[in-house]
Design an enzyme around this catalytic site. Structure first.
Site, PDB file in Angstrom:
ATOM      1  N   LYS A 119      36.814  42.955  50.676  1.00  0.00           N
ATOM      2  CA  LYS A 119      36.627  43.747  49.454  1.00  0.00           C
ATOM      3  C   LYS A 119      35.664  44.914  49.686  1.00  0.00           C
ATOM      4  O   LYS A 119      35.807  45.956  49.068  1.00  0.00           O
ATOM      5  CB  LYS A 119      36.161  42.869  48.287  1.00  0.00           C
ATOM      6  CG  LYS A 119      37.288  41.996  47.746  1.00  0.00           C
ATOM      7  CD  LYS A 119      37.039  41.547  46.322  1.00  0.00           C
ATOM      8  CE  LYS A 119      38.218  40.739  45.813  1.00  0.00           C
ATOM      9  NZ  LYS A 119      37.959  40.049  44.554  1.00  0.00           N
ATOM     10  N   LYS A 201      48.924  38.035  52.505  1.00  0.00           N
ATOM     11  CA  LYS A 201      48.939  37.269  51.251  1.00  0.00           C
ATOM     12  C   LYS A 201      49.561  38.075  50.109  1.00  0.00           C
ATOM     13  O   LYS A 201      49.333  39.282  50.016  1.00  0.00           O
ATOM     14  CB  LYS A 201      47.469  36.941  50.923  1.00  0.00           C
ATOM     15  CG  LYS A 201      47.239  36.078  49.732  1.00  0.00           C
ATOM     16  CD  LYS A 201      45.743  35.914  49.439  1.00  0.00           C
ATOM     17  CE  LYS A 201      45.194  37.011  48.551  1.00  0.00           C
ATOM     18  NZ  LYS A 201      43.906  36.747  47.926  1.00  0.00           N
ATOM     19  N   LYS A 204      47.733  40.223  43.565  1.00  0.00           N
ATOM     20  CA  LYS A 204      47.884  40.905  42.271  1.00  0.00           C
ATOM     21  C   LYS A 204      47.620  42.398  42.422  1.00  0.00           C
ATOM     22  O   LYS A 204      48.129  43.198  41.666  1.00  0.00           O
ATOM     23  CB  LYS A 204      46.813  40.420  41.277  1.00  0.00           C
ATOM     24  CG  LYS A 204      46.828  38.990  40.872  1.00  0.00           C
ATOM     25  CD  LYS A 204      45.755  38.808  39.784  1.00  0.00           C
ATOM     26  CE  LYS A 204      45.225  37.408  39.684  1.00  0.00           C
ATOM     27  NZ  LYS A 204      43.858  37.184  40.132  1.00  0.00           N
TER      28      LYS A 204
HETATM   29  P1  TYM Z   1      42.064  34.585  42.079  1.00  0.00           P
HETATM   30  O1  TYM Z   1      41.992  35.058  40.664  1.00  0.00           O
HETATM   31  O2  TYM Z   1      42.149  35.604  43.156  1.00  0.00           O
HETATM   32  O3  TYM Z   1      43.303  33.611  42.270  1.00  0.00           O
HETATM   33  C1  TYM Z   1      43.509  32.481  41.419  1.00  0.00           C
HETATM   34  C2  TYM Z   1      44.052  31.330  42.250  1.00  0.00           C
HETATM   35  O4  TYM Z   1      45.272  31.708  42.896  1.00  0.00           O
HETATM   36  C3  TYM Z   1      45.200  31.410  44.285  1.00  0.00           C
HETATM   37  N1  TYM Z   1      45.993  32.420  45.022  1.00  0.00           N
HETATM   38  C4  TYM Z   1      47.038  32.131  45.813  1.00  0.00           C
HETATM   39  N2  TYM Z   1      47.593  30.970  46.172  1.00  0.00           N
HETATM   40  C5  TYM Z   1      48.668  31.019  46.998  1.00  0.00           C
HETATM   41  N3  TYM Z   1      49.198  32.176  47.481  1.00  0.00           N
HETATM   42  C6  TYM Z   1      48.662  33.360  47.157  1.00  0.00           C
HETATM   43  N4  TYM Z   1      49.189  34.492  47.609  1.00  0.00           N
HETATM   44  C7  TYM Z   1      47.532  33.381  46.280  1.00  0.00           C
HETATM   45  N5  TYM Z   1      46.762  34.374  45.744  1.00  0.00           N
HETATM   46  C8  TYM Z   1      45.827  33.758  44.990  1.00  0.00           C
HETATM   47  C9  TYM Z   1      43.719  31.506  44.613  1.00  0.00           C
HETATM   48  O5  TYM Z   1      43.396  30.781  45.781  1.00  0.00           O
HETATM   49  C10 TYM Z   1      43.097  30.913  43.376  1.00  0.00           C
HETATM   50  O6  TYM Z   1      43.051  29.501  43.455  1.00  0.00           O
HETATM   51  N6  TYM Z   1      37.307  33.360  43.077  1.00  0.00           N
HETATM   52  C11 TYM Z   1      38.544  32.909  42.464  1.00  0.00           C
HETATM   53  C12 TYM Z   1      38.404  32.564  40.997  1.00  0.00           C
HETATM   54  C13 TYM Z   1      37.311  31.584  40.712  1.00  0.00           C
HETATM   55  C14 TYM Z   1      37.340  30.181  40.979  1.00  0.00           C
HETATM   56  C15 TYM Z   1      36.107  29.696  40.484  1.00  0.00           C
HETATM   57  C16 TYM Z   1      38.286  29.334  41.556  1.00  0.00           C
HETATM   58  C17 TYM Z   1      36.141  31.871  40.107  1.00  0.00           C
HETATM   59  N7  TYM Z   1      35.402  30.743  39.950  1.00  0.00           N
HETATM   60  C18 TYM Z   1      35.800  28.336  40.571  1.00  0.00           C
HETATM   61  C19 TYM Z   1      37.957  27.969  41.652  1.00  0.00           C
HETATM   62  C20 TYM Z   1      36.732  27.485  41.169  1.00  0.00           C
HETATM   63  C21 TYM Z   1      39.584  34.017  42.563  1.00  0.00           C
HETATM   64  O7  TYM Z   1      39.258  35.156  42.682  1.00  0.00           O
HETATM   65  O8  TYM Z   1      40.868  33.583  42.385  1.00  0.00           O
END
Ligand code: TYM
Length: 336
Positions: A119, A201, A204
């Site tokens: 990032k 990956k 979004k």
């Molecule tokens: P975020 O918002 O980027 O993504 C949400 C969840 O989706 C999963 N993910 C994927 N899984 C499979 N293939 C992909 N291409 C893919 N892209 C995203 C992510 O692994 C995630 O589980 N930091 C976290 C949000 C967060 C969080 C937390 C998660 C904040 N606090 C506490 C767990 C516990 C994030 O940015 O996820």
């Protein structure tokens, strides 16, 4: 007869950022598992709106997207009378614990986070301290609720390891305070890749609209995106090294249908990629249909969404305060 208190079910927690409509990567890596786990565990699911501002956001847009993401979690079948569904910024204890945990996190270990490095490269004009301490806020999200399991995609595993290190350090200094959380990473779907560059990956934030499928894409859009997915020249549907595009499509098909890779290979033996891509597209359309229908209904009912948000905040906050109090007492803050 002995009157035993009922044993608490294991607790599950996970959050998602509201920065865009989730992709099928978020869905198969996280949201689908959240729904499945909500049947058997004591669950909390949230919208990580505080995490979102580590990248500059337009205020009106952040408000809109956060509300939409909250409605989408409800549409995903996370019944608010069963699971606690909440907006992170509505529970101030997250920011409070994050500060405390910052003081139990080493600069070196936070510097090693690959997402911070990625990032920082992407947003070189705004490498703010929040971006750096992002994982301690995530640790606070998890540890506040004494979560046992955290359903996430593979990309969040490193953050979870850091969370465990922080918990271990704090418990080592102050005695048992935090439950040690375990990642829950599905066998399939933990890393759904881009339809245009299947070595990276699905994200979004990918600027190429053909690279990712959003969970709210219209059926005809979904079909088009799958038809233009990058594959290889072998023209044989089989799961193998070097066939990243086909492997990804097989994974997506498997997540939708529950079929094994072998069953998929047999189903498409002798057929071309064209047929296979159409079948994958159709399976995804069917998989997402209930979510899309629920979402349309729920997002139109503002009063219901607001009511669920208020209830979620209240319930989450009550649980969070218990851990925060315990933690502050152990550190040595004067209580009144
Ligand atoms: P975020 O918002 O980027 O993504 C949400 C969840 O989706 C999963 N993910 C994927 N899984 C499979 N293939 C992909 N291409 C893919 N892209 C995203 C992510 O692994 C995630 O589980 N930091 C976290 C949000 C967060 C969080 C937390 C998660 C904040 N606090 C506490 C767990 C516990 C994030 O940015 O996820």
């Amino acid at each position: 007869m002995e009157n035993k208190a009922p044993e608490r079910k294991p607790r599950v927690l996970s959050l998602i950022q509201p920065t865009a409509v989730p992709t099928i990567g978020n869905y198969f890596g996280a949201l689908k598992n959240w729904k499945a786990m909500s049947e058997d565990y004591d669950c909390l699911f949230g919208v990580a709106d505080l995490h979102a501002i580590t990248v500059r956001q337009e205020p009106a847009m952040l408000r809109k997207q956060s509300t939409e993401m909250f409605a989408l979690l409800l549409a995903n079948g996370l019944a608010p009378e069963k699971s606690i569904v909440f907006m992170q910024s509505h529970v101030p204890q997250h920011s409070q614990l994050a500060w405390l945990l910052n003081c139990y996190t080493q600069f070196g270990e936070a510097s090693r986070m690959t997402q911070f490095k990625d990032k920082s490269q992407k947003h070189a004009d705004n490498i703010n301290v929040g971006l750096f301490s992002y994982p301690t806020l995530m640790a606070a999200d998890i540890l506040l609720y004494q979560a046992n399991f955290v359903p996430i995609g593979a990309d969040q595993k490193q953050h979870l390891e850091l969370t465990r290190n922080i918990a271990d350090r704090f418990n080592g200094i102050h005695g048992n305070t935090f439950t040690m959380p375990e990642p829950f990473i599905g066998k399939k779907g933990a890393k759904i890749t881009s339809l245009q560059d299947p070595t990276s990956k699905m994200s979004k934030s990918d600027p190429n609209p053909k690279a990712s499928v959003s969970v709210l894409d219209e059926p005809n859009v979904i079909m088009k995106k799958f038809k233009s997915a990058v594959t290889d020249s072998e023209a044989c549907v089989r799961y193998a090294d070097g066939k990243d595009g086909i492997n990804n499509l097989m994974t997506i098909y498997s997540c939708c249908t529950g079929k094994s890779y072998e069953e998929i290979e047999n189903e498409f033996a002798g057929k071309g990629y064209g047929d296979f891509k159409v079948s994958v597209g159709e399976a995804v359309v069917e998989e997402l249909r209930p979510l899309q229908e629920n979402y349309k209904r729920i997002i139109a009912d503002t009063a219901y969404v607001n009511e669920c948000m208020a209830k979620g905040a209240e319930r989450a906050s009550r649980l969070a305060q218990r851990t925060l109090d315990k933690c502050m007492k152990k550190i040595g803050f004067k209580q009144i």
